[in-house]
Design a protein around this motif. Structure first.
Motif, PDB file in Angstrom:
ATOM      1  N   ARG A   1       0.833  -1.205   0.000  1.00 27.15           N
ATOM      2  CA  ARG A   1       0.000   0.000   0.000  1.00 27.15           C
ATOM      3  C   ARG A   1       0.869   1.257   0.000  1.00 27.15           C
ATOM      4  O   ARG A   1       0.632   2.196  -0.765  1.00 27.15           O
ATOM      5  CB  ARG A   1      -0.916   0.000   1.223  1.00 27.15           C
ATOM      6  CG  ARG A   1      -1.936   1.136   1.245  1.00 27.15           C
ATOM      7  CD  ARG A   1      -2.686   1.190   2.562  1.00 27.15           C
ATOM      8  NE  ARG A   1      -1.828   1.683   3.631  1.00 27.15           N
ATOM      9  CZ  ARG A   1      -1.610   2.991   3.861  1.00 27.15           C
ATOM     10  NH1 ARG A   1      -2.171   3.909   3.085  1.00 27.15           N
ATOM     11  NH2 ARG A   1      -0.840   3.371   4.846  1.00 27.15           N
ATOM     12  N   ARG A   2       1.899   1.251   0.847  1.00 33.32           N
ATOM     13  CA  ARG A   2       2.775   2.418   0.934  1.00 33.32           C
ATOM     14  C   ARG A   2       3.595   2.601  -0.344  1.00 33.32           C
ATOM     15  O   ARG A   2       3.817   3.719  -0.799  1.00 33.32           O
ATOM     16  CB  ARG A   2       3.703   2.289   2.143  1.00 33.32           C
ATOM     17  CG  ARG A   2       2.987   2.479   3.470  1.00 33.32           C
ATOM     18  CD  ARG A   2       3.917   2.213   4.636  1.00 33.32           C
ATOM     19  NE  ARG A   2       3.218   2.391   5.897  1.00 33.32           N
ATOM     20  CZ  ARG A   2       3.257   3.505   6.628  1.00 33.32           C
ATOM     21  NH1 ARG A   2       3.969   4.536   6.204  1.00 33.32           N
ATOM     22  NH2 ARG A   2       2.605   3.587   7.761  1.00 33.32           N
ATOM     23  N   ARG A   3       4.068   1.500  -0.929  1.00 35.55           N
ATOM     24  CA  ARG A   3       4.839   1.592  -2.169  1.00 35.55           C
ATOM     25  C   ARG A   3       3.985   2.201  -3.277  1.00 35.55           C
ATOM     26  O   ARG A   3       4.475   3.010  -4.084  1.00 35.55           O
ATOM     27  CB  ARG A   3       5.367   0.215  -2.583  1.00 35.55           C
ATOM     28  CG  ARG A   3       6.098   0.209  -3.912  1.00 35.55           C
ATOM     29  CD  ARG A   3       6.839  -1.071  -4.173  1.00 35.55           C
ATOM     30  NE  ARG A   3       8.157  -1.059  -3.544  1.00 35.55           N
ATOM     31  CZ  ARG A   3       9.231  -0.502  -4.090  1.00 35.55           C
ATOM     32  NH1 ARG A   3       9.156   0.072  -5.285  1.00 35.55           N
ATOM     33  NH2 ARG A   3      10.386  -0.522  -3.480  1.00 35.55           N
ATOM     34  N   LYS A   4       2.709   1.834  -3.343  1.00 33.97           N
ATOM     35  CA  LYS A   4       1.839   2.402  -4.366  1.00 33.97           C
ATOM     36  C   LYS A   4       1.635   3.889  -4.158  1.00 33.97           C
ATOM     37  O   LYS A   4       1.533   4.658  -5.126  1.00 33.97           O
ATOM     38  CB  LYS A   4       0.497   1.667  -4.371  1.00 33.97           C
ATOM     39  CG  LYS A   4       0.573   0.296  -5.020  1.00 33.97           C
ATOM     40  CD  LYS A   4      -0.788  -0.359  -5.102  1.00 33.97           C
ATOM     41  CE  LYS A   4      -0.686  -1.702  -5.826  1.00 33.97           C
ATOM     42  NZ  LYS A   4      -2.010  -2.379  -5.923  1.00 33.97           N
ATOM     43  N   ILE A   5       1.590   4.322  -2.881  1.00 32.65           N
ATOM     44  CA  ILE A   5       1.483   5.752  -2.605  1.00 32.65           C
ATOM     45  C   ILE A   5       2.694   6.488  -3.145  1.00 32.65           C
ATOM     46  O   ILE A   5       2.588   7.545  -3.769  1.00 32.65           O
ATOM     47  CB  ILE A   5       1.350   5.998  -1.081  1.00 32.65           C
ATOM     48  CG1 ILE A   5      -0.023   5.513  -0.578  1.00 32.65           C
ATOM     49  CG2 ILE A   5       1.545   7.473  -0.743  1.00 32.65           C
ATOM     50  CD1 ILE A   5      -0.180   5.590   0.928  1.00 32.65           C
ATOM     51  N   TYR A   6       3.870   5.923  -2.924  1.00 33.32           N
ATOM     52  CA  TYR A   6       5.104   6.587  -3.312  1.00 33.32           C
ATOM     53  C   TYR A   6       5.444   6.437  -4.794  1.00 33.32           C
ATOM     54  O   TYR A   6       5.952   7.371  -5.421  1.00 33.32           O
ATOM     55  CB  TYR A   6       6.275   6.029  -2.494  1.00 33.32           C
ATOM     56  CG  TYR A   6       6.196   6.289  -1.008  1.00 33.32           C
ATOM     57  CD1 TYR A   6       5.735   7.503  -0.511  1.00 33.32           C
ATOM     58  CD2 TYR A   6       6.581   5.318  -0.091  1.00 33.32           C
ATOM     59  CE1 TYR A   6       5.656   7.738   0.858  1.00 33.32           C
ATOM     60  CE2 TYR A   6       6.524   5.547   1.276  1.00 33.32           C
ATOM     61  CZ  TYR A   6       6.057   6.756   1.747  1.00 33.32           C
ATOM     62  OH  TYR A   6       5.993   6.982   3.101  1.00 33.32           O
ATOM     63  N   LEU A   7       5.169   5.243  -5.364  1.00 33.22           N
ATOM     64  CA  LEU A   7       5.695   4.934  -6.701  1.00 33.22           C
ATOM     65  C   LEU A   7       4.650   4.405  -7.670  1.00 33.22           C
ATOM     66  O   LEU A   7       5.001   3.959  -8.768  1.00 33.22           O
ATOM     67  CB  LEU A   7       6.833   3.913  -6.586  1.00 33.22           C
ATOM     68  CG  LEU A   7       8.137   4.457  -5.986  1.00 33.22           C
ATOM     69  CD1 LEU A   7       9.048   3.317  -5.571  1.00 33.22           C
ATOM     70  CD2 LEU A   7       8.844   5.352  -6.984  1.00 33.22           C
ATOM     71  N   GLY A   8       3.399   4.432  -7.290  1.00 37.14           N
ATOM     72  CA  GLY A   8       2.380   3.925  -8.194  1.00 37.14           C
ATOM     73  C   GLY A   8       2.551   2.431  -8.436  1.00 37.14           C
ATOM     74  O   GLY A   8       2.731   1.664  -7.496  1.00 37.14           O
ATOM     75  N   ASP A   9       2.512   2.041  -9.694  1.00 35.63           N
ATOM     76  CA  ASP A   9       2.598   0.617 -10.043  1.00 35.63           C
ATOM     77  C   ASP A   9       4.006   0.166 -10.408  1.00 35.63           C
ATOM     78  O   ASP A   9       4.195  -0.958 -10.883  1.00 35.63           O
ATOM     79  CB  ASP A   9       1.648   0.305 -11.207  1.00 35.63           C
ATOM     80  CG  ASP A   9       0.188   0.461 -10.816  1.00 35.63           C
ATOM     81  OD1 ASP A   9      -0.144   0.163  -9.654  1.00 35.63           O
ATOM     82  OD2 ASP A   9      -0.609   0.885 -11.665  1.00 35.63           O
ATOM     83  N   ARG A  10       5.007   1.029 -10.214  1.00 36.33           N
ATOM     84  CA  ARG A  10       6.369   0.612 -10.552  1.00 36.33           C
ATOM     85  C   ARG A  10       6.843  -0.473  -9.606  1.00 36.33           C
ATOM     86  O   ARG A  10       6.781  -0.314  -8.387  1.00 36.33           O
ATOM     87  CB  ARG A  10       7.344   1.788 -10.494  1.00 36.33           C
ATOM     88  CG  ARG A  10       8.757   1.372 -10.872  1.00 36.33           C
ATOM     89  CD  ARG A  10       9.655   2.568 -11.108  1.00 36.33           C
ATOM     90  NE  ARG A  10      10.069   3.226  -9.887  1.00 36.33           N
ATOM     91  CZ  ARG A  10      11.069   2.808  -9.115  1.00 36.33           C
ATOM     92  NH1 ARG A  10      11.718   1.705  -9.418  1.00 36.33           N
ATOM     93  NH2 ARG A  10      11.404   3.462  -8.040  1.00 36.33           N
ATOM     94  N   PRO A  11       7.297  -1.605 -10.125  1.00 37.41           N
ATOM     95  CA  PRO A  11       7.730  -2.707  -9.254  1.00 37.41           C
ATOM     96  C   PRO A  11       9.074  -2.399  -8.614  1.00 37.41           C
ATOM     97  O   PRO A  11       9.833  -1.546  -9.111  1.00 37.41           O
ATOM     98  CB  PRO A  11       7.847  -3.890 -10.220  1.00 37.41           C
ATOM     99  CG  PRO A  11       8.167  -3.250 -11.539  1.00 37.41           C
ATOM    100  CD  PRO A  11       7.403  -1.958 -11.551  1.00 37.41           C
ATOM    101  N   PRO A  12       9.401  -3.072  -7.518  1.00 39.71           N
ATOM    102  CA  PRO A  12      10.712  -2.888  -6.890  1.00 39.71           C
ATOM    103  C   PRO A  12      11.837  -3.281  -7.838  1.00 39.71           C
ATOM    104  O   PRO A  12      11.669  -4.126  -8.721  1.00 39.71           O
ATOM    105  CB  PRO A  12      10.665  -3.831  -5.677  1.00 39.71           C
ATOM    106  CG  PRO A  12       9.211  -4.072  -5.421  1.00 39.71           C
ATOM    107  CD  PRO A  12       8.553  -4.017  -6.765  1.00 39.71           C
ATOM    108  N   THR A  13      12.983  -2.670  -7.637  1.00 41.03           N
ATOM    109  CA  THR A  13      14.164  -2.991  -8.443  1.00 41.03           C
ATOM    110  C   THR A  13      14.667  -4.389  -8.102  1.00 41.03           C
ATOM    111  O   THR A  13      14.706  -4.781  -6.936  1.00 41.03           O
ATOM    112  CB  THR A  13      15.283  -1.973  -8.157  1.00 41.03           C
ATOM    113  OG1 THR A  13      14.781  -0.653  -8.402  1.00 41.03           O
ATOM    114  CG2 THR A  13      16.489  -2.225  -9.043  1.00 41.03           C
ATOM    115  N   ASP A  14      15.060  -5.134  -9.124  1.00 41.43           N
ATOM    116  CA  ASP A  14      15.669  -6.449  -8.903  1.00 41.43           C
ATOM    117  C   ASP A  14      17.083  -6.215  -8.369  1.00 41.43           C
ATOM    118  O   ASP A  14      17.936  -5.644  -9.052  1.00 41.43           O
ATOM    119  CB  ASP A  14      15.709  -7.222 -10.220  1.00 41.43           C
ATOM    120  CG  ASP A  14      16.242  -8.639 -10.042  1.00 41.43           C
ATOM    121  OD1 ASP A  14      16.547  -9.034  -8.889  1.00 41.43           O
ATOM    122  OD2 ASP A  14      16.363  -9.359 -11.049  1.00 41.43           O
TER     123      ASP A  14
END
Length: 223
Positions: A111-124
């Motif tokens: 939820r927090r990641r979507k607030i900050y970065l939308g739908d961008r996935p975490p870096t591998d």
């Protein structure tokens, strides 16, 4: 390590860390610990011309004692669970409880990641050089968990970069990383805020704006 540096603000601390680190040839990704670590990480990433991402850590509390950590979860392409085995055994928590709490906290991380970065996935991060950044360390609990998770995620080379931290904590963390850059490591750290002229709380909107700005100058990997 300097004895008594003063930072105007988190951005100034990030620039001073960049000066200390110098140029890099290993193409690192810079990871900021929200929220306060992100303004520091933004300036460091900008100076190094490195991609910027965040690393979210959520504590798993003991049954009935949510502030007593028995472990934590850390986001990433493959989210990591880190267990404090001694505390886990002492408090009598079950594996089922741990997994349910881990799932709940991972949902909050998402939820927090979507607030900050939308739908961008975490870096591998597998086999990747990583620089983990915070605005300062008091006890080191969150940073220790994050570093263990980076190892579990098979990051290739792990660097910790912080403006200020207690000397003893830095000594403890040396076993967890390949490199440490700390500009001030007093034996008696009263408060991280005392090393800054301005140390206001970082807001969610500021984190979001900095990550968006980094994406605009091309140093945040896009989905």
């Amino acid at each position: 390590m300097q004895n008594t540096p003063r930072f105007r603000n988190r951005a100034d601390a990030g620039r001073k860390l960049a000066e200390a680190i110098g140029s890099r040839s290993d193409d690192p990704v810079v990871l900021g610990l929200p929220r306060g670590g992100v303004p520091v990480a933004f300036e460091l990433a900008r100076c190094l011309h490195a991609p910027l991402d965040i690393l979210l850590v959520r504590k798993i509390g003991a049954p009935g004692y949510p502030e007593y950590a028995i472990g934590a979860v850390v986001d990433g392409q493959n989210p990591q669970r880190v267990m404090n085995e001694d505390v886990f055994a002492f408090c009598g928590a079950s594996l089922d409880y741990f997994e349910k709490e881990a799932t709940r906290q991972l949902e909050e991380i998402e939820r927090r990641r979507k607030i900050y970065l939308g739908d961008r996935p975490p870096t591998d991060l597998a086999n990747r050089s990583v620089i983990l950044v915070d605005d300062g360390i008091a006890t080191g609990a969150s940073v220790k968990v994050a570093l263990k998770a980076l190892r579990q995620a098979e990051a290739g080379h792990v660097t910790l970069a912080v403006p200020v931290a207690p000397w003893m904590v830095i000594e403890e963390l040396k076993a967890e990383v390949d490199e440490i850059f700390c500009l001030s490591a007093p034996e008696d750290l009263q408060a991280v805020s005392l090393h800054y002229d301005h140390f206001d709380q970082t807001s969610d909107s500021e984190v979001t704006a900095l990550l968006a700005a980094a994406a605009e100058y091309g140093d945040v990997p896009k989905s």
